[in-house]
Design a protein around this motif. Structure first.
Motif, PDB file in Angstrom:
ATOM      1  N   THR A 188       1.109  -0.990   0.125  1.00  0.00           N
ATOM      2  CA  THR A 188      -0.128   0.011  -0.228  1.00  0.00           C
ATOM      3  C   THR A 188       0.873   1.339  -0.049  1.00  0.00           C
ATOM      4  O   THR A 188       1.929   1.305   0.709  1.00  0.00           O
ATOM      5  N   PRO A 189       0.519   2.186  -0.888  1.00  0.00           N
ATOM      6  CA  PRO A 189       1.299   3.276  -0.937  1.00  0.00           C
ATOM      7  C   PRO A 189       1.278   4.167   0.475  1.00  0.00           C
ATOM      8  O   PRO A 189       0.342   4.128   1.310  1.00  0.00           O
ATOM      9  N   VAL A 190       2.189   4.919   0.566  1.00  0.00           N
ATOM     10  CA  VAL A 190       2.566   5.718   1.933  1.00  0.00           C
ATOM     11  C   VAL A 190       1.598   6.906   1.755  1.00  0.00           C
ATOM     12  O   VAL A 190       1.585   7.706   0.734  1.00  0.00           O
ATOM     13  N   ILE A 191       0.784   7.283   2.763  1.00  0.00           N
ATOM     14  CA  ILE A 191      -0.066   8.240   2.561  1.00  0.00           C
ATOM     15  C   ILE A 191       0.574   9.479   3.372  1.00  0.00           C
ATOM     16  O   ILE A 191       0.958   9.407   4.476  1.00  0.00           O
ATOM     17  N   PRO A 192       0.417  10.507   2.551  1.00  0.00           N
ATOM     18  CA  PRO A 192       1.052  11.715   3.489  1.00  0.00           C
ATOM     19  C   PRO A 192       0.482  12.377   4.661  1.00  0.00           C
ATOM     20  O   PRO A 192      -0.849  11.941   4.610  1.00  0.00           O
ATOM     21  N   ASN A 193       0.884  12.963   5.567  1.00  0.00           N
ATOM     22  CA  ASN A 193       0.206  13.693   6.567  1.00  0.00           C
ATOM     23  C   ASN A 193      -0.245  14.837   6.133  1.00  0.00           C
ATOM     24  O   ASN A 193       0.473  15.991   5.751  1.00  0.00           O
ATOM     25  N   VAL A 222       0.701  18.801   4.902  1.00  0.00           N
ATOM     26  CA  VAL A 222       0.861  19.449   3.586  1.00  0.00           C
ATOM     27  C   VAL A 222      -0.044  20.882   3.722  1.00  0.00           C
ATOM     28  O   VAL A 222       0.509  21.855   2.923  1.00  0.00           O
ATOM     29  N   ALA A 223      -1.152  21.005   4.358  1.00  0.00           N
ATOM     30  CA  ALA A 223      -1.834  22.177   4.291  1.00  0.00           C
ATOM     31  C   ALA A 223      -1.081  23.190   5.044  1.00  0.00           C
ATOM     32  O   ALA A 223      -1.136  24.412   4.848  1.00  0.00           O
ATOM     33  N   HIS A 265       3.870  29.122   2.726  1.00  0.00           N
ATOM     34  CA  HIS A 265       4.720  29.391   1.536  1.00  0.00           C
ATOM     35  C   HIS A 265       3.889  29.714   0.247  1.00  0.00           C
ATOM     36  O   HIS A 265       3.119  29.076   0.039  1.00  0.00           O
ATOM     37  N   ASN A 266       3.531  30.962  -0.124  1.00  0.00           N
ATOM     38  CA  ASN A 266       2.880  31.522  -0.876  1.00  0.00           C
ATOM     39  C   ASN A 266       3.092  30.588  -2.434  1.00  0.00           C
ATOM     40  O   ASN A 266       2.200  30.490  -3.118  1.00  0.00           O
ATOM     41  N   HIS A 267       4.605  30.728  -2.589  1.00  0.00           N
ATOM     42  CA  HIS A 267       5.026  29.994  -4.051  1.00  0.00           C
ATOM     43  C   HIS A 267       4.716  28.503  -4.021  1.00  0.00           C
ATOM     44  O   HIS A 267       4.705  27.964  -5.168  1.00  0.00           O
ATOM     45  N   LEU A 268       4.534  27.675  -3.011  1.00  0.00           N
ATOM     46  CA  LEU A 268       4.267  26.428  -3.013  1.00  0.00           C
ATOM     47  C   LEU A 268       2.969  25.928  -3.563  1.00  0.00           C
ATOM     48  O   LEU A 268       2.021  26.420  -3.154  1.00  0.00           O
ATOM     49  N   THR A 269       3.012  24.820  -4.482  1.00  0.00           N
ATOM     50  CA  THR A 269       2.016  24.323  -4.985  1.00  0.00           C
ATOM     51  C   THR A 269       1.763  22.915  -4.800  1.00  0.00           C
ATOM     52  O   THR A 269       2.788  22.234  -4.243  1.00  0.00           O
ATOM     53  N   LEU A 270       0.539  22.452  -4.878  1.00  0.00           N
ATOM     54  CA  LEU A 270       0.530  20.730  -4.567  1.00  0.00           C
ATOM     55  C   LEU A 270       1.302  20.076  -5.381  1.00  0.00           C
ATOM     56  O   LEU A 270       1.716  18.789  -5.124  1.00  0.00           O
ATOM     57  N   ASP A 289     -10.442  15.857  -0.495  1.00  0.00           N
ATOM     58  CA  ASP A 289     -11.310  15.303   0.479  1.00  0.00           C
ATOM     59  C   ASP A 289     -10.918  15.296   1.982  1.00  0.00           C
ATOM     60  O   ASP A 289     -11.800  15.661   2.787  1.00  0.00           O
ATOM     61  N   TRP A 290      -9.711  15.379   2.208  1.00  0.00           N
ATOM     62  CA  TRP A 290      -9.138  15.710   3.684  1.00  0.00           C
ATOM     63  C   TRP A 290      -9.545  16.920   3.874  1.00  0.00           C
ATOM     64  O   TRP A 290     -10.100  17.283   5.164  1.00  0.00           O
ATOM     65  N   LYS A 291      -9.415  17.910   2.969  1.00  0.00           N
ATOM     66  CA  LYS A 291      -9.757  19.383   3.431  1.00  0.00           C
ATOM     67  C   LYS A 291     -11.223  19.717   3.529  1.00  0.00           C
ATOM     68  O   LYS A 291     -11.199  20.502   4.497  1.00  0.00           O
TER      69      LYS A 291
END
Length: 128
Positions: free
Chosen positions: A70-75, A79-80, A86-91, A117-119
């Motif tokens: 199973t893939p590792v799911i980020p925290n 991420v949020a 950081h304004n310049h950071l994107t998904l 979905d998390w958001k």
């Protein structure tokens, strides 16, 4: 359950892959695969003493039955927090970093969908 025993029995009678497929209801490619794997392990009909259908299947198809990791799911909270800090950071940038550490991880579209979905669940909205 696979019909390996029946395929081997019919093959020992000299029947073709097409006939075996028709009589067992197993597709022709599957019949051919069963016979190839049995030949690789030098197994024919009758089965060796003490071998039942389950042990035969495990012997012939052991590699097929390995479970996927199973893939590792980020925290998602991290991420949020990173996106807000950081304004310049994107998904997409965060996903690229995630993929560097987890090459077998989520695809970009799945990463974004799971984050959205998390958001939805964790986003706090104040009503006045």
């Amino acid at each position: 359950m696979r019909k390996i025993e029946e395929v081997l029995r019919l093959s020992a009678q000299g029947k073709s892959v097409r006939v075996i497929s028709r009589e067992t209801g197993v597709s022709r490619p599957s019949v051919a695969t069963y016979l190839e794997k049995a030949a690789e392990h030098e197994i024919g009909w009758p089965l060796p003493t003490g071998m039942d259908a389950k042990s035969l299947e495990q012997l012939l198809f052991a590699a097929v039955e390995t479970p996927k990791s199973t893939p590792v799911i980020p925290n998602w909270q991290e991420v949020a927090t990173e996106i807000q800090a950081h304004n310049h950071l994107t998904l997409q940038l965060l996903w690229l970093e995630y993929k560097e550490h987890n090459p077998e991880g989520l695809s970009y579209s799945r990463f974004c969908a799971r984050y959205r979905d998390w958001k939805k669940i964790n986003d706090v909205v104040m009503h006045f």
